[in-house]
Design a protein around this motif. Sequence first.
Motif, PDB file in Angstrom:
ATOM      1  N   ALA A  16       0.635  -4.534  -1.263  1.00  0.00           N
ATOM      2  CA  ALA A  16      -0.085  -3.949  -2.548  1.00  0.00           C
ATOM      3  C   ALA A  16      -1.438  -4.390  -2.340  1.00  0.00           C
ATOM      4  N   ALA A  17      -1.982  -5.724  -1.679  1.00  0.00           N
ATOM      5  CA  ALA A  17      -3.098  -5.884  -1.477  1.00  0.00           C
ATOM      6  C   ALA A  17      -3.810  -4.720  -0.358  1.00  0.00           C
ATOM      7  N   ALA A  18      -3.285  -4.484   0.552  1.00  0.00           N
ATOM      8  CA  ALA A  18      -3.715  -3.731   1.774  1.00  0.00           C
ATOM      9  C   ALA A  18      -4.046  -2.107   0.782  1.00  0.00           C
ATOM     10  N   ARG A  19      -3.254  -1.752  -0.100  1.00  0.00           N
ATOM     11  CA  ARG A  19      -3.486  -0.427  -0.895  1.00  0.00           C
ATOM     12  C   ARG A  19      -4.750  -0.788  -1.558  1.00  0.00           C
ATOM     13  N   ARG A  20      -4.789  -1.929  -2.462  1.00  0.00           N
ATOM     14  CA  ARG A  20      -6.139  -2.118  -3.161  1.00  0.00           C
ATOM     15  C   ARG A  20      -7.351  -2.238  -2.289  1.00  0.00           C
ATOM     16  N   LEU A  21      -7.334  -2.643  -1.029  1.00  0.00           N
ATOM     17  CA  LEU A  21      -8.298  -2.728  -0.073  1.00  0.00           C
ATOM     18  C   LEU A  21      -8.753  -1.380   0.602  1.00  0.00           C
ATOM     19  N   GLY A  22      -7.764  -0.491   0.676  1.00  0.00           N
ATOM     20  CA  GLY A  22      -7.896   0.788   1.485  1.00  0.00           C
ATOM     21  C   GLY A  22      -7.732   0.511   2.941  1.00  0.00           C
ATOM     22  N   ILE A  23      -6.810  -0.449   3.377  1.00  0.00           N
ATOM     23  CA  ILE A  23      -6.497  -0.705   4.552  1.00  0.00           C
ATOM     24  C   ILE A  23      -4.966  -0.549   4.958  1.00  0.00           C
ATOM     25  N   GLY A  46       8.380 -18.493  -3.720  1.00  0.00           N
ATOM     26  CA  GLY A  46       7.558 -19.014  -2.490  1.00  0.00           C
ATOM     27  C   GLY A  46       7.143 -18.344  -1.591  1.00  0.00           C
ATOM     28  N   HIS A  47       7.001 -16.955  -1.908  1.00  0.00           N
ATOM     29  CA  HIS A  47       6.618 -15.828  -0.963  1.00  0.00           C
ATOM     30  C   HIS A  47       5.072 -15.907  -1.216  1.00  0.00           C
ATOM     31  N   ARG A  48       4.414 -15.791   0.035  1.00  0.00           N
ATOM     32  CA  ARG A  48       3.224 -15.827   0.040  1.00  0.00           C
ATOM     33  C   ARG A  48       2.464 -14.382  -0.438  1.00  0.00           C
ATOM     34  N   ARG A  49       1.353 -14.643  -1.395  1.00  0.00           N
ATOM     35  CA  ARG A  49       0.912 -13.605  -2.280  1.00  0.00           C
ATOM     36  C   ARG A  49      -0.725 -13.700  -2.202  1.00  0.00           C
ATOM     37  N   TYR A  50      -1.437 -12.434  -2.478  1.00  0.00           N
ATOM     38  CA  TYR A  50      -2.864 -12.472  -2.426  1.00  0.00           C
ATOM     39  C   TYR A  50      -3.360 -12.544  -3.804  1.00  0.00           C
ATOM     40  N   ASP A  51      -4.178 -13.483  -4.092  1.00  0.00           N
ATOM     41  CA  ASP A  51      -4.710 -13.798  -5.598  1.00  0.00           C
ATOM     42  C   ASP A  51      -5.935 -13.016  -5.728  1.00  0.00           C
ATOM     43  N   ASP A 133       1.734   5.889  -8.068  1.00  0.00           N
ATOM     44  CA  ASP A 133       2.031   6.063  -6.533  1.00  0.00           C
ATOM     45  C   ASP A 133       0.693   5.787  -5.762  1.00  0.00           C
ATOM     46  N   ALA A 134       0.486   4.437  -5.810  1.00  0.00           N
ATOM     47  CA  ALA A 134      -0.889   4.065  -5.501  1.00  0.00           C
ATOM     48  C   ALA A 134      -1.065   4.491  -3.883  1.00  0.00           C
ATOM     49  N   GLU A 135       0.048   4.266  -2.816  1.00  0.00           N
ATOM     50  CA  GLU A 135      -0.065   4.553  -1.626  1.00  0.00           C
ATOM     51  C   GLU A 135      -0.507   5.856  -1.168  1.00  0.00           C
ATOM     52  N   ARG A 136       0.427   7.061  -2.017  1.00  0.00           N
ATOM     53  CA  ARG A 136      -0.007   8.224  -1.891  1.00  0.00           C
ATOM     54  C   ARG A 136      -1.334   8.682  -2.361  1.00  0.00           C
ATOM     55  N   LEU A 137      -1.540   8.348  -3.517  1.00  0.00           N
ATOM     56  CA  LEU A 137      -2.692   8.812  -4.120  1.00  0.00           C
ATOM     57  C   LEU A 137      -4.063   8.104  -3.355  1.00  0.00           C
TER      58      LEU A 137
END
Length: 323
Positions: A16-23, A46-51, A133-137
Amino acid sequence: MMNAVRPASETLTVGAAARRLGIAAPTLRSWERRYGLSPSARSTGGHRRYDAEDLARLRAMLRLVDQGVPTAEAAAEVRDRSYPVSSPAVTSATSVATGPEKAAAATFQPPARARREPSKPPADLFSLANAMDAERLTHEVARSLDRSGAVEAWTSRLMPLLVEVGDQWERTGACVEVEHLASDAVAGGLRYHTRRAVERNRPHEEERPVVLACLEREDHALPLLALAAALAERGVKVRTLGAATPVASLSSAVRRIRPAAVFVWSSAPETADLAALKTLVRTRPSYALVVGGPGWQSVGKPTGWVNSLSDAVDALVGAVRPG
C-alpha cells in the motif's frame, strides 16, 4: 529508531505504501535493505508498517531522486531527518481536496478550445477509483501519461477524473475515500512518469532550473506534479518545493538555486497571497515569475498569470530557453 505500535488504520503495508508513492513494492523493500529506510511503526499484530512520517520521508527522497540526486545520496540525506506531520492518519500529501472542497478548485483549467463541452471523466479510470483498485488505477494513469504526454493526459483524462470524484463527494456527502485514492493514484503515476522522463530527456547541465512551489496556506500541490512531469518531458530541470512553503523558505531556496523561473500555484483566493509574492527575493541573474491557478484569477490575475497547464509549460520553457 523505536517502532511504535499503531492501529492498522493509521499505517500502511509495504504494498500500500508503494502504491501511494508510485513505486514498486520490491523497490521499497530494496531501499530498506540497502539504505536503512525501514518503516518505523508496527501494527497491533507486530507487523512492520509505514506511518505518515515514513511516507513524508520517502516522498522527500523521491523529490531528490527526481532532481537527479543518486539514490544512495538521497537516502542518506533523508534517513535521519525528522518529518513531523500534522495528523497521525496516513493521507496523501498531494490530496486534491479534503472535506467538502471540490477537486475542480485545485486543478489547471483546460485551454479555452477544450472548454466548449463539459469534460467527462474517463469511464475506466472513474470505475477503478470507485472500485478502490489503487494499483490498477495508478497503472492506468501511468499508461495514459506514457501514451499521450503529461499535458494531454492531464487535460483529457486526469483532470476530469479528479473533478468528477470531487463532484461525487459533493453530491453524495460520501466517497471521500475515493477522492483520496484517486488523488494518490494520479500523484503516483505522475511521479513515476516524471522519473522516466528525466531518464529519457536529461536536462542540459548549463541550463538554469525552474522552481515550483505553493505558498504557506496552499496544501493542494497536485498540479505541480503535473507541471513537473510536462517539464521533464522537455528536458527542463525542475526543483519542486511542493505544498505550504513559507515565502521566506521559498526566497532562501531561490537564492541557492538561482532559477530561470519560479512558478507559484494557488487554488483559492485565501491562498493567493499577493503581499507575500511581492516580498519574494530577487536575484541576479533575474528569473521569470509565473503564477497559476484559480486563486490568482480571483485576485486580479497578476503579471505572469497562466490558466492552463500548456500555457504554464510554454511560459516556463520560454524562460529557460528564451528565443
